[in-house]
Design a protein around this motif. Structure first.
Motif, PDB file in Angstrom:
ATOM      1  N   TYR A   4       0.835  -1.201   0.000  1.00 45.23           N
ATOM      2  CA  TYR A   4       0.000   0.000   0.000  1.00 45.23           C
ATOM      3  C   TYR A   4       0.875   1.258   0.000  1.00 45.23           C
ATOM      4  O   TYR A   4       0.607   2.220  -0.727  1.00 45.23           O
ATOM      5  CB  TYR A   4      -0.929   0.004   1.212  1.00 45.23           C
ATOM      6  N   SER A   7       2.304   1.758  -3.309  1.00 41.20           N
ATOM      7  CA  SER A   7       1.257   2.209  -4.223  1.00 41.20           C
ATOM      8  C   SER A   7       1.041   3.714  -4.112  1.00 41.20           C
ATOM      9  O   SER A   7       0.907   4.414  -5.125  1.00 41.20           O
ATOM     10  CB  SER A   7      -0.052   1.472  -3.943  1.00 41.20           C
ATOM     11  N   ILE A  11       1.644   6.430  -7.080  1.00 39.20           N
ATOM     12  CA  ILE A  11       0.597   7.312  -7.587  1.00 39.20           C
ATOM     13  C   ILE A  11       1.030   8.776  -7.511  1.00 39.20           C
ATOM     14  O   ILE A  11       0.830   9.553  -8.459  1.00 39.20           O
ATOM     15  CB  ILE A  11      -0.708   7.088  -6.795  1.00 39.20           C
ATOM     16  N   ALA A  51       5.670   1.533 -12.795  1.00 39.24           N
ATOM     17  CA  ALA A  51       4.736   0.540 -12.244  1.00 39.24           C
ATOM     18  C   ALA A  51       5.411  -0.805 -12.054  1.00 39.24           C
ATOM     19  O   ALA A  51       5.135  -1.517 -11.077  1.00 39.24           O
ATOM     20  CB  ALA A  51       3.530   0.394 -13.173  1.00 39.24           C
ATOM     21  N   VAL A  55       5.578  -1.128  -7.994  1.00 37.68           N
ATOM     22  CA  VAL A  55       4.435  -1.871  -7.444  1.00 37.68           C
ATOM     23  C   VAL A  55       4.271  -3.263  -8.063  1.00 37.68           C
ATOM     24  O   VAL A  55       3.331  -3.990  -7.735  1.00 37.68           O
ATOM     25  CB  VAL A  55       3.118  -1.077  -7.602  1.00 37.68           C
ATOM     26  N   ILE A  57       3.663  -4.221 -11.282  1.00 37.77           N
ATOM     27  CA  ILE A  57       2.736  -4.414 -12.397  1.00 37.77           C
ATOM     28  C   ILE A  57       3.528  -4.414 -13.709  1.00 37.77           C
ATOM     29  O   ILE A  57       4.190  -3.430 -14.040  1.00 37.77           O
ATOM     30  CB  ILE A  57       1.659  -3.315 -12.447  1.00 37.77           C
ATOM     31  N   SER A  78      -9.616   0.992 -15.922  1.00 38.94           N
ATOM     32  CA  SER A  78      -8.878   1.985 -15.146  1.00 38.94           C
ATOM     33  C   SER A  78      -8.042   2.840 -16.092  1.00 38.94           C
ATOM     34  O   SER A  78      -8.015   2.616 -17.307  1.00 38.94           O
ATOM     35  CB  SER A  78      -7.979   1.315 -14.102  1.00 38.94           C
ATOM     36  N   LEU A  80      -5.017   2.795 -16.511  1.00 41.24           N
ATOM     37  CA  LEU A  80      -3.929   2.035 -17.116  1.00 41.24           C
ATOM     38  C   LEU A  80      -4.291   1.538 -18.510  1.00 41.24           C
ATOM     39  O   LEU A  80      -3.455   1.584 -19.423  1.00 41.24           O
ATOM     40  CB  LEU A  80      -3.538   0.859 -16.222  1.00 41.24           C
ATOM     41  N   LEU A 186      -5.652  -5.413 -11.065  1.00 37.19           N
ATOM     42  CA  LEU A 186      -4.398  -4.949 -10.455  1.00 37.19           C
ATOM     43  C   LEU A 186      -4.417  -3.451 -10.146  1.00 37.19           C
ATOM     44  O   LEU A 186      -3.792  -3.003  -9.186  1.00 37.19           O
ATOM     45  CB  LEU A 186      -3.221  -5.259 -11.392  1.00 37.19           C
ATOM     46  N   TRP A 187      -5.094  -2.688 -11.011  1.00 34.16           N
ATOM     47  CA  TRP A 187      -5.159  -1.233 -10.895  1.00 34.16           C
ATOM     48  C   TRP A 187      -6.638  -0.881 -10.851  1.00 34.16           C
ATOM     49  O   TRP A 187      -7.263  -0.650 -11.879  1.00 34.16           O
ATOM     50  CB  TRP A 187      -4.472  -0.613 -12.099  1.00 34.16           C
ATOM     51  N   ARG A 194      -2.282  -0.822  -5.502  1.00 32.42           N
ATOM     52  CA  ARG A 194      -1.943  -1.424  -6.785  1.00 32.42           C
ATOM     53  C   ARG A 194      -1.348  -2.800  -6.509  1.00 32.42           C
ATOM     54  O   ARG A 194      -0.411  -2.928  -5.713  1.00 32.42           O
ATOM     55  CB  ARG A 194      -0.935  -0.557  -7.558  1.00 32.42           C
ATOM     56  N   LYS A 195      -1.892  -3.832  -7.137  1.00 32.60           N
ATOM     57  CA  LYS A 195      -1.473  -5.204  -6.865  1.00 32.60           C
ATOM     58  C   LYS A 195      -0.485  -5.682  -7.915  1.00 32.60           C
ATOM     59  O   LYS A 195      -0.633  -5.373  -9.108  1.00 32.60           O
ATOM     60  CB  LYS A 195      -2.692  -6.124  -6.855  1.00 32.60           C
TER      61      LYS A 195
END
Length: 243
Positions: A4, A7, A11, A51, A55, A57, A78, A80, A186-187, A194-195
């Motif tokens: 987190y 993330s 951002i 990314a 995070v 991705i 999203s 992305l 993911l986003w 963001r996963k």
């Protein structure tokens, strides 16, 4: 908690980079549409790069993006997927809600790319104006991107496909390339987390012009939704079923 925190940092730096890159390319973009494309693609690639290592991705484009004129009918989950589809195409422009034109940096670049603004609150008039604006901009060939559900749709949520895509398909007489995605896993549409995982946009086989509108819309929805569901399952999303 660590993911987190990463993330949030990701951002913040992503939005800090937007005006820096946008203003840096502004002198070129003011006088050349190539400059506007270069700015937007540079920013998108910067986001993909950060990314990946911030995070976890990784962005992946599958299928064959069209090189010539085409209508792109995409799933939208999203911010992305906007960047991924745009970067994969040589001359993309979007059908977008008119409020975006008032957004600093993004709005100015959208105008330079000849994006088409739509008032979503006035459906009939909006479709008529959209068609007129698209036809007016056809002197600048490229790939016109429309989000057929009209907005971001979270994984697992259902939302109907709007008639505007069918109208444009009939009016333009161009192939329509459906695009599926799993990026919302993911986003997400909302929230900061963001996963890690592989974010995919997949260009599907083109639907050639000439179909009846209803048949076209059925094929479009089934192909995009079916492939998106498979991509989301690949990313670890589990559909919730009634009962």
């Amino acid at each position: 908690m660590l993911q987190y925190t990463r993330s949030v940092i990701f951002i913040i730096q992503m939005y800090v980079a937007m005006p820096i890159i946008g203003l840096g390319f502004a002198p070129w973009a003011m006088f050349s549409r190539k400059g506007a494309y270069a700015a937007c693609k540079t920013y998108s690639r910067y986001v993909f790069w950060t990314a990946r290592w911030m995070v976890g991705i990784r962005c992946e484009v599958r299928g064959t993006p069209p090189e010539g004129e085409a209508l792109i009918a995409a799933k939208h989950q999203s911010f992305l997927d906007i960047m991924m589809i745009f970067t994969a195409l040589p001359a993309a422009k979007f059908i977008m809600k008119k409020e975006i034109l008032m957004t600093p940096i993004i709005g100015q670049y959208a105008k330079r790319l000849n994006c088409v603004a739509v008032d979503r609150g006035k459906r009939g008039a909006a479709i008529e104006k959209m068609v007129a604006d698209v036809n007016a901009g056809r002197t600048e060939p490229g790939q016109l991107i429309i989000y057929s559900q009209g907005t971001r749709v979270a994984p697992g949520a259902k939302m109907p496909y709007k008639v505007g895509t069918g109208v444009l398909y009939e009016q333009l007489g161009q192939p329509c390339v459906p695009v599926a995605t799993n990026v919302g896993v993911l986003w997400p549409k909302r929230g900061m987390l963001r996963k890690p995982g592989v974010a995919v946009v997949e260009f599907l086989p083109a639907i050639e012009p000439g179909m009846e509108r209803a048949e076209f819309m059925d094929i479009l929805e089934s192909s995009v939704e079916g492939t998106s569901d498979a991509l989301m399952a690949e990313a670890g999303f589990k559909q919730v079923t009634d009962g």
